[in-house]
Write a protein that holds these residues in place. Structure first.
Motif, PDB file in Angstrom:
ATOM      1  N   ARG A  96       1.096  -1.154  -0.216  1.00 55.08           N
ATOM      2  CA  ARG A  96       0.034   0.274   0.131  1.00 55.08           C
ATOM      3  C   ARG A  96       0.897   1.193  -0.137  1.00 55.08           C
ATOM      4  NH1 ARG A  96      -3.026  -0.959   4.042  1.00 55.08           N
ATOM      5  NH2 ARG A  96      -0.931   0.518   5.698  1.00 55.08           N
ATOM      6  N   LYS A  97       1.746   1.381   0.803  1.00 56.17           N
ATOM      7  CA  LYS A  97       3.041   2.403   1.053  1.00 56.17           C
ATOM      8  C   LYS A  97       3.415   3.074  -0.308  1.00 56.17           C
ATOM      9  CE  LYS A  97       2.563   4.126   4.988  1.00 56.17           C
ATOM     10  NZ  LYS A  97       1.887   5.245   5.419  1.00 56.17           N
ATOM     11  N   LEU A  98       3.835   1.347  -1.098  1.00 55.05           N
ATOM     12  CA  LEU A  98       4.626   2.017  -2.308  1.00 55.05           C
ATOM     13  C   LEU A  98       3.290   2.671  -3.479  1.00 55.05           C
ATOM     14  CD1 LEU A  98       7.160  -1.340  -2.743  1.00 55.05           C
ATOM     15  CD2 LEU A  98       7.766   0.994  -2.727  1.00 55.05           C
ATOM     16  N   ALA A  99       2.435   2.356  -3.242  1.00 54.20           N
ATOM     17  CA  ALA A  99       1.825   2.704  -4.074  1.00 54.20           C
ATOM     18  C   ALA A  99       0.829   3.842  -4.016  1.00 54.20           C
ATOM     19  CB  ALA A  99       0.706   1.654  -4.680  1.00 54.20           C
ATOM     20  N   ASP A 100       1.058   4.013  -2.961  1.00 52.03           N
ATOM     21  CA  ASP A 100       0.987   6.220  -2.579  1.00 52.03           C
ATOM     22  C   ASP A 100       2.251   6.661  -2.753  1.00 52.03           C
ATOM     23  OD1 ASP A 100      -1.659   4.422  -1.669  1.00 52.03           O
ATOM     24  OD2 ASP A 100      -0.682   4.968   0.816  1.00 52.03           O
ATOM     25  N   MET A 101       3.097   5.894  -3.020  1.00 46.87           N
ATOM     26  CA  MET A 101       4.321   6.912  -3.403  1.00 46.87           C
ATOM     27  C   MET A 101       4.691   6.380  -4.853  1.00 46.87           C
ATOM     28  SD  MET A 101       7.141   5.692  -0.686  1.00 46.87           S
ATOM     29  CE  MET A 101       8.994   6.295  -1.038  1.00 46.87           C
ATOM     30  N   LEU A 146       4.529 -11.494 -19.588  1.00 45.82           N
ATOM     31  CA  LEU A 146       3.445 -11.314 -19.069  1.00 45.82           C
ATOM     32  C   LEU A 146       2.120 -11.279 -19.860  1.00 45.82           C
ATOM     33  CD1 LEU A 146       5.051  -7.246 -18.314  1.00 45.82           C
ATOM     34  CD2 LEU A 146       3.988  -8.740 -16.832  1.00 45.82           C
ATOM     35  N   GLY A 147       1.145 -11.994 -19.444  1.00 47.35           N
ATOM     36  CA  GLY A 147       0.048 -12.202 -19.882  1.00 47.35           C
ATOM     37  C   GLY A 147      -0.534 -11.156 -20.765  1.00 47.35           C
ATOM     38  N   LYS A 148      -1.775 -11.801 -21.174  1.00 47.60           N
ATOM     39  CA  LYS A 148      -2.572 -11.264 -21.806  1.00 47.60           C
ATOM     40  C   LYS A 148      -3.471  -9.106 -20.329  1.00 47.60           C
ATOM     41  CE  LYS A 148      -6.913 -10.379 -25.225  1.00 47.60           C
ATOM     42  NZ  LYS A 148      -8.027 -10.791 -25.630  1.00 47.60           N
ATOM     43  N   GLY A 149      -3.260  -8.509 -21.201  1.00 50.40           N
ATOM     44  CA  GLY A 149      -4.266  -6.740 -20.604  1.00 50.40           C
ATOM     45  C   GLY A 149      -2.840  -7.500 -18.744  1.00 50.40           C
ATOM     46  N   MET A 150      -1.762  -7.972 -18.736  1.00 53.44           N
ATOM     47  CA  MET A 150      -1.000  -8.030 -17.667  1.00 53.44           C
ATOM     48  C   MET A 150      -1.924  -8.585 -16.510  1.00 53.44           C
ATOM     49  SD  MET A 150       0.735  -4.419 -17.998  1.00 53.44           S
ATOM     50  CE  MET A 150       1.599  -3.949 -19.558  1.00 53.44           C
ATOM     51  N   GLU A 151      -2.214 -10.152 -16.829  1.00 52.96           N
ATOM     52  CA  GLU A 151      -3.084 -10.403 -15.716  1.00 52.96           C
ATOM     53  C   GLU A 151      -2.738 -11.398 -15.114  1.00 52.96           C
ATOM     54  OE1 GLU A 151      -6.914 -11.935 -17.120  1.00 52.96           O
ATOM     55  OE2 GLU A 151      -8.204  -9.335 -17.266  1.00 52.96           O
ATOM     56  N   THR A 190      -1.096  -4.230  -9.021  1.00 47.50           N
ATOM     57  CA  THR A 190       0.671  -4.575  -9.432  1.00 47.50           C
ATOM     58  C   THR A 190       0.497  -4.545 -11.074  1.00 47.50           C
ATOM     59  OG1 THR A 190       0.657  -6.766  -8.336  1.00 47.50           O
ATOM     60  CG2 THR A 190       1.439  -6.926 -10.062  1.00 47.50           C
ATOM     61  N   ARG A 191      -0.636  -4.940 -11.878  1.00 54.39           N
ATOM     62  CA  ARG A 191      -1.007  -4.432 -13.346  1.00 54.39           C
ATOM     63  C   ARG A 191      -1.033  -2.975 -13.355  1.00 54.39           C
ATOM     64  NH1 ARG A 191      -5.046  -8.068 -13.049  1.00 54.39           N
ATOM     65  NH2 ARG A 191      -6.886  -6.400 -12.824  1.00 54.39           N
ATOM     66  N   VAL A 192      -0.974  -1.729 -12.816  1.00 52.44           N
ATOM     67  CA  VAL A 192      -0.390  -0.354 -12.544  1.00 52.44           C
ATOM     68  C   VAL A 192       0.482  -0.718 -12.450  1.00 52.44           C
ATOM     69  CG1 VAL A 192      -1.538   1.750 -11.363  1.00 52.44           C
ATOM     70  CG2 VAL A 192      -3.669   0.609 -11.847  1.00 52.44           C
ATOM     71  N   ALA A 193       1.077  -1.252 -10.967  1.00 53.31           N
ATOM     72  CA  ALA A 193       2.611  -1.295 -10.685  1.00 53.31           C
ATOM     73  C   ALA A 193       3.109  -1.572 -11.940  1.00 53.31           C
ATOM     74  CB  ALA A 193       2.871  -1.725  -9.594  1.00 53.31           C
ATOM     75  N   ALA A 240       6.300   2.293 -19.389  1.00 54.65           N
ATOM     76  CA  ALA A 240       6.543   3.192 -19.115  1.00 54.65           C
ATOM     77  C   ALA A 240       7.461   3.633 -19.272  1.00 54.65           C
ATOM     78  CB  ALA A 240       5.052   4.634 -19.054  1.00 54.65           C
ATOM     79  N   VAL A 241       8.084   4.026 -17.805  1.00 50.19           N
ATOM     80  CA  VAL A 241       9.632   4.249 -17.880  1.00 50.19           C
ATOM     81  C   VAL A 241      10.929   3.463 -18.035  1.00 50.19           C
ATOM     82  CG1 VAL A 241      11.293   4.451 -15.483  1.00 50.19           C
ATOM     83  CG2 VAL A 241       9.160   5.032 -15.478  1.00 50.19           C
TER      84      VAL A 241
END
Length: 359
Positions: A136-141, A187-192, A263-266, A272-273
């Motif tokens: 959660r903290k990593l996601a917030d940052m 990474l699978g389809k849709g990064m699922e 995780t998919r969002v991360a 992108a980076v």
């Protein structure tokens, strides 16, 4: 002109050169370390005179006991400033294991003396509650800019990679070598999902850690039994290890795990980076984890840098994770619910209990 090495040590060095071709780079480095220790031991007070005559004489009981006394006390360390510092238990186990390997090659079939050592207690792992706070903290940052505190900083790129890497580990329990082997098409389809290539090893030794956990012994004990070197290991323990190995069978080559939404969002943010880092590279650009541009100081005090976008090997993955966790612990110190996270990837990985999905 440097002093000529005793014949036994020269023979041992040649033996290590032969063995190095058939073992991992890390094990080869350890074998050379032990050979160097023998070079500093032979000829010292308390060491049998015959120990310098041939490599076989190094593996007699008097020579081994004299060597071990010096080694465990730290008297055979390479760096002069470290001499006299006793070897930690984990290092003693490495030296003992290497002595067994060298003895088997130098005096095959001979029963040799090796020291009995206690098991190394496993490093503490991360509790489920701490995993949740970390996630959660990593996601917030993740979406904020560079952070710094008390001279310690974590760039946006560093934090983005760290979040994606930690999230992947929490979802699949991957080791550093398995992370380094990941490619974009894993990474699978849709990064699922993510496909994990479990480290290729031979025979029943593929599941060494699982066997050790089932039987309640150290992984080194399992390796000794499966390799047919069960010296000083009780017959009942040997039987239990072999039974557990047969029951588990070989480890699967590739396993697929489902990725959580966070995780998919991360991973998308990291990709992108990553795209910017590999944009100017030539050749294949398939590695999931790549380097950030970094600067450091060489041992000679000369500043050097290494390029961005280069695929990370297992050591690079461990360093990236460790450096990130050191900075994160400083940045998050005093935050509600935050406990200092382990700086070793293996400690986080061992705390993960997940099952692969059906093919």
């Amino acid at each position: 002109m440097s002093e000529r090495k005793p014949q036994s040590v020269r023979q041992l060095d040649a033996l290590v050169d032969q063995l190095a071709a058939g073992v991992s780079a890390n094990r080869a480095k350890q074998l050379r370390m032990v050979a160097g220790m023998w070079g500093r031991a032979v000829g010292r007070e308390g060491m049998p005179v015959r120990a310098g005559r041939s490599v076989g004489q190094l593996f007699t009981t008097p020579a081994l006991k004299a060597f071990w006394g010096l080694a465990a006390a730290g008297e055979l360390r390479h760096r002069a400033e470290d001499v006299g510092k006793p070897l930690p238990l984990a290092t003693q186990r490495i030296v003992r294991d290497c002595l067994g390997i060298l003895a088997e090659a130098a005096v095959p079939g001979r029963e040799v003396w090796l020291p009995a050592l206690d098991n190394v207690p496993p490093r503490p792992t991360v509790t489920p509650a701490e995993q949740a706070v970390l996630y959660r903290k990593l996601a917030d940052m993740a979406a904020s800019g560079p952070l710094a505190r008390d001279g310690t900083g974590l760039s946006f790129e560093d934090r983005t990679r760290l979040l994606a890497m930690v999230a992947i580990v929490l979802d699949c329990g991957a080791r550093s070598g398995e992370l380094a082997a990941m490619r974009l098409d894993d990474l699978g389809k849709g990064m699922e999902t993510i496909a994990v290539r479990r480290r290729p090893q031979k025979g029943r030794g593929q599941r060494r850690d699982e066997i050790a956990a089932l039987v309640g012994v150290s992984p080194v004990t399992v390796s000794e039994v499966l390799a047919g070197r069960p010296r000083r290991i009780p017959a009942a323990t040997q039987r239990a290890v072999l039974d557990a190995a047969d029951a588990l069978g070989p480890a699967p080559g590739v396993e697929t795990y489902r990725l959580r939404e966070g995780t998919r969002v991360a991973v998308r943010r990291w990709l992108a980076v990553r795209d910017g880092l590999v944009a100017d590279l030539e050749g294949e650009k398939t590695a999931l984890w790549v380097s950030l541009r970094a600067r450091g100081m060489s041992r000679g005090g000369v500043e050097r840098s290494w390029p961005e976008g280069v695929p990370l090997g297992a050591e690079g993955v461990r360093l990236a994770y460790g450096r990130g966790m050191v900075a994160l612990n400083v940045l998050m110190a005093g935050e509600w619910g935050w406990s200092p996270m382990p700086e070793k990837l293996e400690q986080l990985r061992r705390s993960v209990l997940v099952e692969p999905i059906e093919a």
